[in-house]
Design a protein around this motif. Structure first.
Motif, PDB file in Angstrom:
ATOM      1  N   ASN A  37      63.111  68.978 134.833  1.00 11.04           N
ATOM      2  CA  ASN A  37      62.768  69.277 133.449  1.00 11.04           C
ATOM      3  C   ASN A  37      61.835  70.490 133.376  1.00 11.04           C
ATOM      4  N   GLN A  38      60.912  70.586 134.324  1.00 11.87           N
ATOM      5  CA  GLN A  38      59.998  71.727 134.352  1.00 11.87           C
ATOM      6  C   GLN A  38      60.768  73.018 134.644  1.00 11.87           C
ATOM      7  N   THR A  50      64.249  78.332 130.320  1.00 16.07           N
ATOM      8  CA  THR A  50      64.460  78.543 128.884  1.00 16.07           C
ATOM      9  C   THR A  50      63.432  79.516 128.332  1.00 16.07           C
ATOM     10  N   LEU A  51      62.179  79.377 128.743  1.00 20.93           N
ATOM     11  CA  LEU A  51      61.116  80.259 128.270  1.00 20.93           C
ATOM     12  C   LEU A  51      61.361  81.697 128.716  1.00 20.93           C
TER      13      LEU A  51
END
Length: 76
Positions: free
Chosen positions: A5-6, A12-13
């Protein structure tokens, strides 16, 4: 937060940081420029519309200086 998830959040960022400048350059820049021109036109229109009022105030101040004795104008 689990590692998968990280990683997804970090990826995504980073992708978003790369895409946003391109979106602005391609799609929004011209719109923002036109909006700025329109706001400048509106600002000039307001200035022109208020010019007669400014002239009336200036005229009143000149009349007051020449014709009204200073003891009667204590409210300024």
């Amino acid at each position: 937060m689990d590692p998968d998830n990280q990683l997804l959040t970090t990826t995504t960022l980073e992708t978003t940081k790369e895409i946003i400048p391109e979106v602005y350059k391609d799609g929004l820049q011209l719109t923002v420029k036109e909006l700025g021109k329109d706001l400048h036109t509106i600002s000039r229109l307001v200035t022109i519309a208020l010019t007669p009022i400014s002239a009336m105030v200036w005229s009143y101040d000149k009349i007051k200086e020449h014709f009204i004795p200073s003891q009667f104008v204590s409210y300024y």
